[in-house]
Design a protein around this motif. Structure first.
Motif, short mmCIF file in Angstrom:
data_model
loop_
_atom_site.label_atom_id
_atom_site.label_comp_id
_atom_site.label_asym_id
_atom_site.label_seq_id
_atom_site.Cartn_x
_atom_site.Cartn_y
_atom_site.Cartn_z
N LYS A 1 55.57 29.45 8.68
CA LYS A 1 56.71 29.32 7.78
C LYS A 1 57.97 29.24 8.63
O LYS A 1 58.17 30.07 9.53
CB LYS A 1 56.80 30.54 6.85
CG LYS A 1 55.71 30.53 5.79
CD LYS A 1 55.91 31.67 4.80
CE LYS A 1 54.88 31.60 3.71
NZ LYS A 1 55.45 31.54 2.38
N ASP A 2 58.83 28.28 8.32
CA ASP A 2 60.03 28.04 9.15
C ASP A 2 61.26 27.99 8.24
O ASP A 2 61.33 27.13 7.37
CB ASP A 2 59.85 26.73 9.92
CG ASP A 2 60.64 26.69 11.20
OD1 ASP A 2 61.68 27.35 11.27
OD2 ASP A 2 60.22 25.98 12.13
N GLY A 3 62.16 28.92 8.46
CA GLY A 3 63.37 28.96 7.64
C GLY A 3 63.52 30.28 6.89
O GLY A 3 64.47 30.45 6.12
N THR A 4 62.61 31.20 7.13
CA THR A 4 62.63 32.49 6.42
C THR A 4 64.00 33.17 6.55
O THR A 4 64.60 33.58 5.56
CB THR A 4 61.54 33.42 6.99
OG1 THR A 4 60.29 32.76 6.85
CG2 THR A 4 61.51 34.76 6.27
N ARG A 5 64.47 33.26 7.80
CA ARG A 5 65.76 33.94 8.00
C ARG A 5 66.85 32.93 8.31
O ARG A 5 67.69 33.15 9.18
CB ARG A 5 65.61 35.00 9.09
CG ARG A 5 64.63 36.11 8.69
CD ARG A 5 65.21 37.48 8.89
NE ARG A 5 65.50 37.71 10.28
CZ ARG A 5 66.20 38.75 10.73
NH1 ARG A 5 66.70 39.63 9.87
NH2 ARG A 5 66.42 38.90 12.01
N HIS B 1 59.63 34.40 19.82
CA HIS B 1 60.73 33.51 19.43
C HIS B 1 61.69 34.20 18.47
O HIS B 1 62.91 34.14 18.64
CB HIS B 1 60.12 32.25 18.79
CG HIS B 1 61.11 31.23 18.35
ND1 HIS B 1 61.81 30.44 19.23
CD2 HIS B 1 61.53 30.87 17.11
CE1 HIS B 1 62.60 29.63 18.56
NE2 HIS B 1 62.46 29.87 17.26
N ARG C 1 69.90 26.16 10.14
CA ARG C 1 68.84 25.24 10.58
C ARG C 1 68.49 24.28 9.45
O ARG C 1 68.38 24.68 8.31
CB ARG C 1 67.61 26.03 11.01
CG ARG C 1 67.82 26.81 12.30
CD ARG C 1 66.65 27.74 12.59
NE ARG C 1 66.65 28.92 11.75
CZ ARG C 1 65.55 29.56 11.35
NH1 ARG C 1 64.36 29.11 11.69
NH2 ARG C 1 65.64 30.64 10.60
N PHE D 1 64.87 19.18 15.33
CA PHE D 1 65.64 20.39 15.06
C PHE D 1 67.11 20.01 14.85
O PHE D 1 67.77 19.52 15.78
CB PHE D 1 65.49 21.36 16.24
CG PHE D 1 66.18 22.67 16.06
CD1 PHE D 1 65.54 23.71 15.41
CD2 PHE D 1 67.47 22.88 16.55
CE1 PHE D 1 66.18 24.94 15.24
CE2 PHE D 1 68.10 24.09 16.38
CZ PHE D 1 67.45 25.12 15.72
C1 LIG Z 1 68.47 27.32 19.62
C2 LIG Z 1 67.99 27.51 18.43
C3 LIG Z 1 66.56 27.33 18.03
C4 LIG Z 1 65.63 26.39 18.43
C5 LIG Z 1 65.81 25.27 19.42
C6 LIG Z 1 64.43 26.67 17.73
C7 LIG Z 1 63.22 25.97 17.85
C8 LIG Z 1 62.06 26.20 17.12
N1 LIG Z 1 61.86 27.16 16.18
C9 LIG Z 1 60.58 27.10 15.68
C10 LIG Z 1 60.00 27.92 14.70
C11 LIG Z 1 60.56 29.08 14.16
N2 LIG Z 1 61.85 29.53 14.34
C12 LIG Z 1 62.02 30.70 13.65
C13 LIG Z 1 63.19 31.44 13.59
C14 LIG Z 1 64.40 31.10 14.22
N3 LIG Z 1 64.63 30.10 15.12
C15 LIG Z 1 65.94 30.08 15.49
C16 LIG Z 1 66.55 29.22 16.39
C17 LIG Z 1 65.93 28.17 17.07
N4 LIG Z 1 64.66 27.73 16.92
C18 LIG Z 1 66.59 31.13 14.77
C19 LIG Z 1 68.06 31.45 14.86
C20 LIG Z 1 65.63 31.77 14.00
C21 LIG Z 1 65.86 32.96 13.09
C22 LIG Z 1 65.60 34.22 13.85
C23 LIG Z 1 65.75 35.46 12.97
O1 LIG Z 1 66.89 35.77 12.60
O2 LIG Z 1 64.77 36.09 12.67
C24 LIG Z 1 60.79 31.04 12.98
C25 LIG Z 1 60.55 32.29 12.15
C26 LIG Z 1 60.83 32.13 10.70
C27 LIG Z 1 62.26 31.91 10.34
O3 LIG Z 1 63.05 32.84 10.24
O4 LIG Z 1 62.63 30.76 10.17
C28 LIG Z 1 59.89 30.02 13.27
C29 LIG Z 1 58.47 29.90 12.77
C30 LIG Z 1 59.95 26.00 16.34
C31 LIG Z 1 58.53 25.55 16.07
C32 LIG Z 1 60.86 25.46 17.23
C33 LIG Z 1 60.71 24.33 18.15
C34 LIG Z 1 59.80 23.42 18.09
#
Ligand SMILES: C=CC1=C(C)c2cc3[nH]c(cc4nc(cc5[nH]c(cc1n2)c(C)c5CCC(=O)O)C(CCC(=O)O)=C4C)c(C)c3C=C
Ligand SMILES: [Fe+2]
Length: 416
Positions: A229-233, A323, A339, A361
């Motif tokens: 799941k992507d986008g929860t927070r 992550h 995001r 992204f």
């Molecule tokens: C620099 C910023 C970010 C990049 C680049 C990035 C790449 C990336 N992310 C995922 C999957 C997930 N990301 C999740 C959370 C999350 N990611 C970022 C930033 C970047 N991600 C932030 C700020 C957050 C929120 C963190 C928080 O406050 O908890 C998650 C967890 C679920 C969620 O909250 O969305 C996933 C899954 C991929 C696959 C990816 C590059 C391919």
């Protein structure tokens, strides 16, 4: 013929069909009764407003993104005029398409190519939004706009591990078209490219599917190609958007007031390697459970992660390289970004037989220097996800505030 039929894509299609079939009278009768029948209001997002649509808008299912370079070679004043004309034409076309109308300017004599390429005739806008941004290169010597370059539009630094293809990066102007109908999103990008011929060339583009973020609390959290799941927070509320996404009165460039900065990163994901990894390892990479989306510290998807929690052996329950731990606002001085990512696939890599796929992204923010750049510096150095991903494309764009009824995109940037 009613006004509705004169201006709607559906009307054009109906008229075209009637002409081809040679049964105009019958079809028009059918048109008449159709027009009188109660119809469901098409899903539309207002084009105009103080802020551009497509940023805080509930994320649509499909993306067509393109970056363009201007091909002008006059004096700065001449080049600005050419840019102004382009932006006027593009604004009118984007406004019409978002309202479900064909691109304006049809030559009724048939002695010029159709104003609208036609593939979206009969389609509803399906929440189409068309959002524009200006890249750092627009502020070079060609247009004499250097003094209008915002400090926040500083070139992105190099990050560890990235392998950027410059032909699939940057650009003077970028367009993000999002819709729940892929044809409608593509149609927008294609028609802007066509209208700009002679002034712009497309530099790179990307189609995206299956939104991999949610920008509204009402949307169910979608999944990325690693199955999480992507986008929860993500940011879901207006107050947080005001704080972290939209440019306020404190901007060094008035034309960016109520605008936002877009960072686009094309991130390849090594899907085959990921698919061979054990479930517990996959979950440790993100710090979340795969099926429920809950943090590894328990509860359900939207419960707060406990970054202090320890396993019985004393190790952190959410690993140090997870992550989510690295990106979380709690561990980054409160910093957040909006995001708006999409999954993508470009087919396969011929040399290896692997899928060429990943995450496109997109993120919006008030100031990339203290938001995306700060987060990405940390992620590029420590993220457990790096074993499975590579950043291969990049762009940074200043997206101005929204347009009023009679305004065009970038009007205040180009005002003398
Ligand atoms: C620099 C910023 C970010 C990049 C680049 C990035 C790449 C990336 N992310 C995922 C999957 C997930 N990301 C999740 C959370 C999350 N990611 C970022 C930033 C970047 N991600 C932030 C700020 C957050 C929120 C963190 C928080 O406050 O908890 C998650 C967890 C679920 C969620 O909250 O969305 C996933 C899954 C991929 C696959 C990816 C590059 C391919
Ligand atoms: Fe992420």
């Amino acid at each position: 013929m009613t006004d509705r039929f004169r201006t709607s894509r559906r009307g054009l299609l109906t008229l075209g069909t009637a002409a081809v079939a040679g049964t105009a009278a019958g079809t028009l009768t059918a048109c008449g009764s159709d027009a009188d029948a109660p119809t469901e209001a098409p899903a539309m997002v207002a084009f105009g407003g103080a802020r551009q649509a497509g940023i805080a808008t509930a994320q649509q299912d499909r993306l067509a993104f393109a970056a363009y370079d201007l091909t002008v070679d006059g004096t700065p004043a001449q080049n600005r005029d050419a840019l102004r004309e382009l932006l006027k034409t593009w604004t009118a076309a984007a406004r019409a398409m978002c309202e479900g109308k064909p691109v304006p300017g049809e030559n009724k004599l048939g002695t010029a190519p159709p104003a609208d390429t036609g593939e979206a005739f009969g389609s509803k806008p399906a929440n189409l939004t068309v959002t524009i941004g200006f890249g750092p290169s627009l502020f070079d010597q060609r247009f004499g706009l250097a003094a209008k370059r915002p400090a926040a539009l500083a070139d992105l630094p190099k990050f560890a591990g990235e392998n950027l293809d410059t032909e699939n990066s940057n650009g003077d102007v970028a367009i993000q078209a999002c819709s729940d109908d892929p044809m409608v999103a593509f149609h927008a990008i294609r028609n802007l490219a066509r209208l700009g011929r002679g002034t712009v060339v497309m530099r790179w583009s990307q189609l995206g599917f299956g939104r991999a973020a949610s920008t509204s609390a009402k949307q169910e959290t979608p999944r990325n190609l690693f199955g999480f799941k992507d986008g929860t927070r993500n940011i879901h509320d207006a107050k947080t958007m005001d704080r972290w996404v939209f440019v306020g009165a404190d901007t060094d460039q008035k034309w960016m007031r109520d605008g936002s900065y877009l960072v686009a990163r094309k991130i390849r994901m090594r899907i085959e390697a990921w698919d061979r990894d054990f479930l517990t390892d996959q979950q440790n990479v993100f710090g979340r459970h795969k099926y429920t989306g809950a943090p590894l510290t328990g509860g359900s998807e939207f419960d707060k992660p406990n970054f202090a929690a320890k396993n019985p052996d004393g190790s952190p329950t959410i690993p140090v390289g997870a992550h989510m731990r690295l990106a979380a606002r709690e561990n980054n001085g409160g910093v957040q970004i909006l995001r708006r990512a999409y999954n993508y696939t470009d087919g396969m890599i011929a040399s290896s037989g692997e899928l060429d796929a990943g995450l496109f992204f997109l993120c919006y923010q008030r100031d990339p220097r203290s938001q995306f750049v700060a987060l990405q510096r940390k992620l590029s150095a420590h993220d457990a996800l790096n074993e499975y991903i590579t950043h291969v494309g990049s762009g940074l764009y200043a997206c101005p505030g929204g347009v009023g009824d009679h305004e065009y995109w970038g009007q205040s940037l180009l005002a003398d």
